[in-house]
Design a protein around this motif. Structure first.
Motif, PDB file in Angstrom:
ATOM      1  N   THR A 302       0.857  -1.185   0.000  1.00 60.67           N
ATOM      2  CA  THR A 302       0.000   0.000   0.000  1.00 60.67           C
ATOM      3  C   THR A 302       0.897   1.241   0.000  1.00 60.67           C
ATOM      4  N   THR A 303       0.296   2.390  -0.305  1.00 59.52           N
ATOM      5  CA  THR A 303       1.122   3.584  -0.439  1.00 59.52           C
ATOM      6  C   THR A 303       0.368   4.843  -0.021  1.00 59.52           C
ATOM      7  N   ASP A 304       1.068   5.972  -0.026  1.00 58.22           N
ATOM      8  CA  ASP A 304       0.448   7.297   0.169  1.00 58.22           C
ATOM      9  C   ASP A 304       0.736   8.139  -1.069  1.00 58.22           C
ATOM     10  N   ALA A 319       1.957  11.443 -14.664  1.00 57.47           N
ATOM     11  CA  ALA A 319       2.977  10.452 -14.279  1.00 57.47           C
ATOM     12  C   ALA A 319       2.513   9.686 -13.033  1.00 57.47           C
ATOM     13  N   THR A 320       1.811  10.375 -12.121  1.00 57.33           N
ATOM     14  CA  THR A 320       1.289   9.685 -10.924  1.00 57.33           C
ATOM     15  C   THR A 320       0.203   8.682 -11.332  1.00 57.33           C
ATOM     16  N   LEU A 321      -0.660   9.103 -12.259  1.00 61.37           N
ATOM     17  CA  LEU A 321      -1.715   8.171 -12.709  1.00 61.37           C
ATOM     18  C   LEU A 321      -1.078   6.935 -13.361  1.00 61.37           C
ATOM     19  N   LEU A 324       0.239   4.612 -10.729  1.00 59.29           N
ATOM     20  CA  LEU A 324      -0.813   3.844 -10.048  1.00 59.29           C
ATOM     21  C   LEU A 324      -1.228   2.649 -10.899  1.00 59.29           C
ATOM     22  N   LYS A 325      -1.316   2.889 -12.224  1.00 57.68           N
ATOM     23  CA  LYS A 325      -1.731   1.790 -13.109  1.00 57.68           C
ATOM     24  C   LYS A 325      -0.681   0.686 -13.131  1.00 57.68           C
ATOM     25  N   SER A 326       0.606   1.075 -13.172  1.00 58.74           N
ATOM     26  CA  SER A 326       1.608   0.012 -13.301  1.00 58.74           C
ATOM     27  C   SER A 326       1.938  -0.637 -11.949  1.00 58.74           C
ATOM     28  N   ALA A 327       1.862   0.105 -10.861  1.00 55.48           N
ATOM     29  CA  ALA A 327       2.273  -0.477  -9.564  1.00 55.48           C
ATOM     30  C   ALA A 327       1.203  -1.399  -8.975  1.00 55.48           C
ATOM     31  N   ARG A 328      -0.054  -1.195  -9.324  1.00 54.94           N
ATOM     32  CA  ARG A 328      -1.180  -2.014  -8.833  1.00 54.94           C
ATOM     33  C   ARG A 328      -1.103  -2.207  -7.299  1.00 54.94           C
ATOM     34  N   ASP A 369      -9.324   3.109  -8.182  1.00 53.71           N
ATOM     35  CA  ASP A 369     -10.400   2.115  -8.105  1.00 53.71           C
ATOM     36  C   ASP A 369     -10.181   1.011  -9.120  1.00 53.71           C
ATOM     37  N   GLU A 370      -9.790   1.432 -10.313  1.00 56.06           N
ATOM     38  CA  GLU A 370      -9.615   0.461 -11.381  1.00 56.06           C
ATOM     39  C   GLU A 370      -8.325  -0.337 -11.205  1.00 56.06           C
ATOM     40  N   SER A 371      -7.229   0.380 -10.823  1.00 58.82           N
ATOM     41  CA  SER A 371      -5.940  -0.320 -10.744  1.00 58.82           C
ATOM     42  C   SER A 371      -5.874  -1.254  -9.537  1.00 58.82           C
ATOM     43  N   SER A 372      -6.570  -0.895  -8.447  1.00 61.21           N
ATOM     44  CA  SER A 372      -6.525  -1.746  -7.248  1.00 61.21           C
ATOM     45  C   SER A 372      -7.713  -2.700  -7.188  1.00 61.21           C
TER      46      SER A 372
END
Ligand code: SF4
Length: 448
Positions: A302-304, A319-321, A324-328, A369-372
């Protein structure tokens, strides 16, 4: 105070704002109050002493505290014997202390994070001498042996270090909690050994950056692991710049250490990470993440994230979005940047309008929501070992606890045959994955 003169017990109401370090301080405040003979109440209206332990991390936490203090004006008028105490990170900032001192004249005792151990002495003076006291002096020693009044019998927060040396440009912690200092491994291990013998089964090691624990964090975890007994260990918070692969290897080989890594990245843009003074790049962060996932299969990460840092552009936000997509991540705690007086970031130009920050924030939640989404599907069909913490908040007559991966597990306790399972480890077969939790039923085996 009349009650005290009559020999009646005084009752304290302790309210805590902010992070686990503050809750841990409140357990010490309550421990000292108990040693002084105080009783406790959950109702501020009937308290003789009201204590607000405050947080300086976000502006809305500060506003909440001021609102709460302000609402005491009538109670104090009706009962001039009432003692009002405000302590913690917020008051360690001079501009806040001045506001408290000048505007809220009925606050009797104001003290900062460095003089917690002097609390009994200060409170006694306020009660006996009816003196107003303000003490935000600094003290960089580690004070041991303060009494602790723990809320739960089966779990304990253990501070392993205090303060922070990192000076992330948005954060007030190094200014309000001081420079980093670690407790010694001997003292920490002694405390944990005692608590294990008293039946504690869940330890959370606390520090602003546990990975820079002076005596070696991986070694400390190995020594705790070697203590006899059935318990689990988790820790917070890990700083990505100091998290070593050795530590991940220790976690991979351990029986007791949590398979949950809370690793705040804060931004997916290297330019913003540099402005934040975080000390790592996105690429370095991702390499730790990949290593952890290979070495510890099923690990929960998990992250902040902070949105709207001064000077952040749409490109930085994109870049943040993308990150989020790649780190899942299993989940992320997301915040809109909050300006903290006295920090470097507070002096930076911040041209992004608040409305744009809010739009970005909403957009980010949708991506998250989508990536996690579906991250917890990997547990369905598996049996997780869960420390039962009591009834679930779902109101569906389920029990709830956390697995080794830090995942909230709600479960039907019926197969446990009515045995009291609160504070015990149970095995739960996972049947369904929800967004923030998993659902299952307890198996017949209940360990100790
Ligand atoms: S590591 Fe950075 S964000 Fe965390 S407490 Fe220290 S200065 Fe603040």
């Amino acid at each position: 105070m009349n009650k005290q003169l009559l020999g009646e017990s005084l009752h304290a109401y302790v309210r805590t704002f902010g992070c686990r370090a503050n809750y841990s301080d409140s357990e010490k405040i309550s421990g000292m109050l108990a040693e002084m003979g105080f009783g406790f109440t959950k109702n501020a209206d009937s308290a003789d002493v009201i204590i607000f332990n405050t947080c300086a991390v976000r502006e809305n936490a500060e506003s909440k505290v001021f609102g709460n203090i302000g609402s005491l004006v009538h109670q104090k008028r009706a009962n001039p014997d009432l003692i009002v105490v405000v302590c913690g990170c917020m008051v360690q900032q001079e501009h806040i202390m001045t506001k408290l001192h000048d505007t809220f004249r009925y606050v009797d005792l104001i003290f900062g994070t460095h003089v917690l151990h002097e609390f009994p002495e200060m409170l006694t003076k306020v009660i006996i001498e009816r003196k107003r006291i303000v003490n935000i002096s600094e003290n960089h020693k580690v004070i041991e042996d303060l009494p602790v009044r723990r809320e739960f019998a089966y779990k304990a927060d253990i501070p392993i270090m205090y303060g922070c040396d990192n000076y992330c440009s948005y954060c007030a912690v190094p200014y309000v909690r001081g420079r980093e200092r670690s407790r010694t491994p001997e003292v920490i291990l002694g405390e944990i050994r005692d608590l294990v013998s008293q039946g504690v089964k869940d330890f959370l090691l606390l520090g602003q950056n546990v990975n820079s624990f002076s005596y070696g964090f991986a070694e400390l975890l190995q020594s705790i692991e070697a203590i006899d007994g059935d318990f689990k260990i988790s820790y917070m918070t890990s700083h990505p710049k100091d998290l070593s692969k050795d530590l991940i290897d220790v976690i991979a080989q351990s029986e007791k250490i949590s398979h949950h890594l809370h690793l705040p990245i804060q931004s997916g843009s290297n330019r913003i990470l540099q402005l934040m003074n975080r000390g790592y790049t996105v690429e370095e962060y991702m390499s730790i993440l990949q290593y952890a996932r290979i070495k510890v299969p099923g690990i929960s990460i998990t992250t902040d994230i902070i949105v709207g840092f001064p000077g952040e552009t749409r490109e930085d936000f994109d870049a943040t979005l993308a990150l989020l997509k790649s780190a899942r991540f299993d989940s992320a705690y997301t915040f809109i940047y909050s300006k903290r007086e006295g920090t470097k970031a507070a002096e930076m130009e911040d041209p992004i309008p608040a409305a744009v920050k809010s739009e970005w924030f909403t957009e980010m939640l949708a991506v998250l929501d989508e990536s996690s989404g579906g991250a917890y599907e990997r547990f369905v069909g598996k049996t997780l070992r869960v420390l039962c913490e009591g009834e679930s908040r779902s109101g569906k007559r389920l029990y709830s606890g956390k697995s080794r991966e830090g995942v909230i597990v709600d479960f039907d306790p019926r197969a446990s045959s009515g045995e009291d399972i609160i504070g015990k480890f149970v095995n739960v077969k996972i049947e369904e994955a929800l967004k923030w939790a998993v659902l299952g039923s307890v198996q017949l085996t209940v360990d100790n």
